[in-house]
Design a protein around this motif. Structure first.
Motif, mmCIF file in Angstrom:
data_model
loop_
_atom_site.group_PDB
_atom_site.id
_atom_site.type_symbol
_atom_site.label_atom_id
_atom_site.label_comp_id
_atom_site.label_asym_id
_atom_site.label_seq_id
_atom_site.Cartn_x
_atom_site.Cartn_y
_atom_site.Cartn_z
ATOM 1 N N ILE A 42 109.562 -53.784 -95.487
ATOM 2 C CA ILE A 42 109.192 -53.276 -96.804
ATOM 3 C C ILE A 42 109.329 -54.481 -97.723
ATOM 4 N N GLU A 43 108.200 -55.087 -98.050
ATOM 5 C CA GLU A 43 108.165 -56.336 -98.799
ATOM 6 C C GLU A 43 109.047 -57.370 -98.106
ATOM 7 N N ASP A 44 110.112 -57.869 -98.770
ATOM 8 C CA ASP A 44 110.937 -58.925 -98.148
ATOM 9 C C ASP A 44 112.104 -58.367 -97.334
ATOM 10 N N VAL A 45 112.152 -57.055 -97.162
ATOM 11 C CA VAL A 45 113.290 -56.419 -96.479
ATOM 12 C C VAL A 45 112.878 -55.948 -95.083
ATOM 13 N N PRO A 46 113.544 -56.476 -94.036
ATOM 14 C CA PRO A 46 113.254 -55.960 -92.693
ATOM 15 C C PRO A 46 113.823 -54.549 -92.536
ATOM 16 N N VAL A 47 113.093 -53.695 -91.831
ATOM 17 C CA VAL A 47 113.590 -52.361 -91.504
ATOM 18 C C VAL A 47 114.084 -52.419 -90.059
ATOM 19 N N HIS A 48 115.364 -52.114 -89.870
ATOM 20 C CA HIS A 48 115.982 -52.138 -88.544
ATOM 21 C C HIS A 48 115.954 -50.735 -87.951
ATOM 22 N N ASN A 49 115.856 -50.649 -86.620
ATOM 23 C CA ASN A 49 115.893 -49.327 -85.981
ATOM 24 C C ASN A 49 117.210 -49.100 -85.261
ATOM 25 N N LYS A 50 118.234 -49.836 -85.676
ATOM 26 C CA LYS A 50 119.567 -49.635 -85.105
ATOM 27 C C LYS A 50 120.602 -49.807 -86.213
ATOM 28 N N LYS A 51 121.812 -49.328 -85.920
ATOM 29 C CA LYS A 51 122.904 -49.449 -86.882
ATOM 30 C C LYS A 51 123.266 -50.917 -87.044
ATOM 31 N N MET A 52 123.375 -51.368 -88.264
ATOM 32 C CA MET A 52 123.698 -52.767 -88.538
ATOM 33 C C MET A 52 125.168 -52.865 -88.924
ATOM 34 N N GLU A 53 125.872 -53.801 -88.279
ATOM 35 C CA GLU A 53 127.277 -54.022 -88.620
ATOM 36 C C GLU A 53 127.330 -54.780 -89.938
ATOM 37 N N GLU A 54 127.857 -54.169 -90.957
ATOM 38 C CA GLU A 54 127.901 -54.775 -92.286
ATOM 39 C C GLU A 54 129.304 -54.686 -92.859
ATOM 40 N N GLN A 55 129.622 -55.631 -93.721
ATOM 41 C CA GLN A 55 130.901 -55.649 -94.432
ATOM 42 C C GLN A 55 130.627 -55.483 -95.918
ATOM 43 N N ALA A 56 131.628 -55.032 -96.647
ATOM 44 C CA ALA A 56 131.576 -54.955 -98.115
ATOM 45 C C ALA A 56 130.339 -54.205 -98.622
ATOM 46 N N VAL A 57 130.090 -53.041 -98.025
ATOM 47 C CA VAL A 57 128.963 -52.216 -98.449
ATOM 48 C C VAL A 57 129.385 -51.401 -99.672
ATOM 49 N N ASP A 58 128.601 -51.493 -100.736
ATOM 50 C CA ASP A 58 128.900 -50.723 -101.942
ATOM 51 C C ASP A 58 128.386 -49.292 -101.801
ATOM 52 N N THR A 59 127.128 -49.162 -101.371
ATOM 53 C CA THR A 59 126.471 -47.858 -101.387
ATOM 54 C C THR A 59 125.677 -47.621 -100.113
#
Length: 120
Positions: A42-59
């Motif tokens: 979606i424009e400059d954002v890749p859409v992943h089809n799996k759960k992404m391990e992320e830190q410091a998620v606000d929302t």
């Protein structure tokens, strides 16, 4: 950079609210991690089809109905975001209660409205 936001239920289809939300979040300088059924962009954002391990998620903003949220429930809670936005159609009192018990703020609102009224 703004608030790191995971859009769960992201779609490449420009008619979908999740697609509009990704674009609007980026326009407001928020870091976006998009997760959907199939990979894409979606424009400059890749859409992943799996759960992404992320830190410091606000929302985490949900564009999945309650049934489709089940497979992501532990993932969402384990991310321990500051809040979960339940967009219209994504309301889930059980998940909202579990979030609250873990100190995560459940918000029943529309991400697009929150952004357009500067309440995001």
């Amino acid at each position: 950079m703004g608030k790191k936001t995971i859009v769960l239920g992201a779609s490449e289809n420009p008619a979908r609210y999740s697609n509009m939300a990704v674009k609007r979040l980026r326009a407001h300088q928020h870091e976006v991690i998009a997760i959907g059924k199939k990979e894409g962009r979606i424009e400059d954002v890749p859409v992943h089809n799996k759960k992404m391990e992320e830190q410091a998620v606000d929302t985490v903003t949900l564009y999945l109905n309650r049934e489709h949220q089940k497979q992501y429930e532990d993932y969402i809670l384990d991310l321990h975001p500051k809040r979960i936005i339940f967009n219209p159609g994504a309301e889930n009192p059980e998940l909202a209660q579990k979030a609250k018990e873990q100190g995560i703020e459940p918000v029943e609102a529309c991400t697009l409205v929150l952004l357009s009224t500067n309440q995001f």
